[in-house]
Design an enzyme around this catalytic site. Structure first.
Site, PDB file in Angstrom:
ATOM      1  N   HIS A 196       0.761  -1.088  -0.009  1.00 37.98           N
ATOM      2  CA  HIS A 196       0.086  -0.174   0.108  1.00 37.98           C
ATOM      3  C   HIS A 196       0.905   1.379  -0.104  1.00 37.98           C
ATOM      4  O   HIS A 196       0.402   2.326  -0.312  1.00 37.98           O
ATOM      5  CB  HIS A 196      -1.085   0.090   1.258  1.00 37.98           C
ATOM      6  CG  HIS A 196      -1.895  -0.990   1.255  1.00 37.98           C
ATOM      7  ND1 HIS A 196      -2.861  -0.988   0.245  1.00 37.98           N
ATOM      8  CD2 HIS A 196      -2.234  -2.141   1.900  1.00 37.98           C
ATOM      9  CE1 HIS A 196      -3.627  -2.295   0.322  1.00 37.98           C
ATOM     10  NE2 HIS A 196      -3.265  -2.774   1.286  1.00 37.98           N
ATOM     11  N   GLU A 224      -5.713 -12.218   6.879  1.00 42.87           N
ATOM     12  CA  GLU A 224      -6.436 -10.985   6.611  1.00 42.87           C
ATOM     13  C   GLU A 224      -7.651 -11.383   5.979  1.00 42.87           C
ATOM     14  O   GLU A 224      -8.296 -10.525   5.112  1.00 42.87           O
ATOM     15  CB  GLU A 224      -5.690  -9.872   6.067  1.00 42.87           C
ATOM     16  CG  GLU A 224      -5.111 -10.182   4.896  1.00 42.87           C
ATOM     17  CD  GLU A 224      -4.313  -9.123   4.073  1.00 42.87           C
ATOM     18  OE1 GLU A 224      -4.584  -8.010   4.620  1.00 42.87           O
ATOM     19  OE2 GLU A 224      -3.410  -9.319   3.291  1.00 42.87           O
ATOM     20  N   ALA A 258      -7.908  -5.015   9.057  1.00 41.09           N
ATOM     21  CA  ALA A 258      -8.740  -4.173   8.421  1.00 41.09           C
ATOM     22  C   ALA A 258      -9.205  -5.036   6.953  1.00 41.09           C
ATOM     23  O   ALA A 258     -10.475  -4.936   6.772  1.00 41.09           O
ATOM     24  CB  ALA A 258      -7.688  -3.241   7.748  1.00 41.09           C
ATOM     25  N   ASP A 259      -8.287  -5.446   6.246  1.00 39.92           N
ATOM     26  CA  ASP A 259      -8.711  -6.597   5.082  1.00 39.92           C
ATOM     27  C   ASP A 259      -9.858  -7.717   5.665  1.00 39.92           C
ATOM     28  O   ASP A 259     -10.727  -8.225   4.766  1.00 39.92           O
ATOM     29  CB  ASP A 259      -7.688  -6.997   4.277  1.00 39.92           C
ATOM     30  CG  ASP A 259      -7.062  -6.216   3.403  1.00 39.92           C
ATOM     31  OD1 ASP A 259      -7.851  -5.374   2.790  1.00 39.92           O
ATOM     32  OD2 ASP A 259      -5.886  -6.127   3.062  1.00 39.92           O
TER      33      ASP A 259
END
Length: 268
Positions: free
Chosen positions: A50, A154, A179-180
């Site tokens: 990212h 994830e 998060a994912d």
């Protein structure tokens, strides 16, 4: 300064009764890594998935980690042996691989980090070797013994298959990606945090049963079972500090006094 070896360093910190604590860096500017190294952090995650950085940026981050005593771990874009080898040749001491969901995927990632038949390609003239092939046997053995391959758990598939993933030889560390995972499950990362904590407890307990160390972002309710963890990221820390600074100033900002130019002699 010699590069810190990931496994030996993590083992040493854990033996002291401390949790190896790191941070994600996403900026292309390696000054962020230098700041964290000089501030007492143990490891840095150089985010190629990212973060907006190319190979030259990554190398700069790796050099900054080396100069400030951080263990450098690179998150690659995908479970790709070429990307893993490239990061290790540049000087990474650990690899975080996103979206690992099965034992086969974990085995493929492990093989890409090891000097062995069918594994990592051999080249002595790279930054990680100081561009020297002298004592190759000792170097390659040390790297194989110390490199950390860290599956990122994830996805629902990764959680469902955690038992088989942590049973793979060479997987001694995992990291939990809330998060994912929340996106994959279709839940809200903050409002449904209790569900994520419950999944984390299952993942961490399964890892510990197999002698695998489990890491997670710290401060979300995962800390009690986390063997190691991360504190935020460089850009989110910068953003939060910037917001605090401007808010504090504006809350006490003096009224603007209108500028009144002095009369000139010609204007009299």
């Amino acid at each position: 300064m010699a590069m810190k070896r990931a496994r030996a360093t993590f083992d040493s910190i854990l033996a002291e009764g401390r949790r190896p604590t790191g941070v994600f860096v996403m900026s292309s500017d390696a000054s962020t890594t230098a700041v964290y190294g000089s501030s007492g952090y143990d490891w840095v995650l150089i985010d190629r998935e990212h973060g907006v950085m190319d190979n030259s940026h990554m190398i700069s981050h790796l050099l900054a980690a080396q100069a400030t005593g951080l263990v450098p771990i690179v998150r690659v874009l995908e479970n790709n042996p070429t990307l893993i080898q490239q990061s290790l040749d540049a000087g990474a001491q650990g690899i975080l691989v996103p979206k690992i969901g099965s034992a086969d995927e974990a085995r493929r990632a492990v093989a890409a980090t090891r000097y062995q038949a069918g594994g990592r390609g051999m080249c002595p003239v790279v930054p990680a070797t100081n561009f020297s092939g002298s004592n190759w046997g000792g170097y390659s053995t040390e790297m194989n013994d110390n490199v950390i391959l860290m599956p990122l758990i994830e996805t629902k598939r990764g959680v469902d298959n955690i038992e088989e993933i942590v049973s793979v030889e060479g997987v001694d560390y995992i990291f939990f990606g809330l998060a994912d995972l929340s996106q994959d499950l279709g839940i809200d990362m903050e409002a449904d945090l209790d569900q994520l904590v419950e999944l984390w407890e299952h993942v961490a307990a399964t890892a510990h049963k197999h002698g695998v160390r489990a890491g997670a972002p710290l401060g979300y309710g995962f800390d009690a079972l986390a063997d190691f963890g991360s504190l935020d990221s460089d850009m989110s820390t910068l953003r939060a500090a910037a917001e605090r600074s401007i808010a504090a100033y504006r809350s006490s900002e003096p009224a603007l006094v209108e500028y009144q130019p002095a009369q000139t002699l010609l204007g009299r």
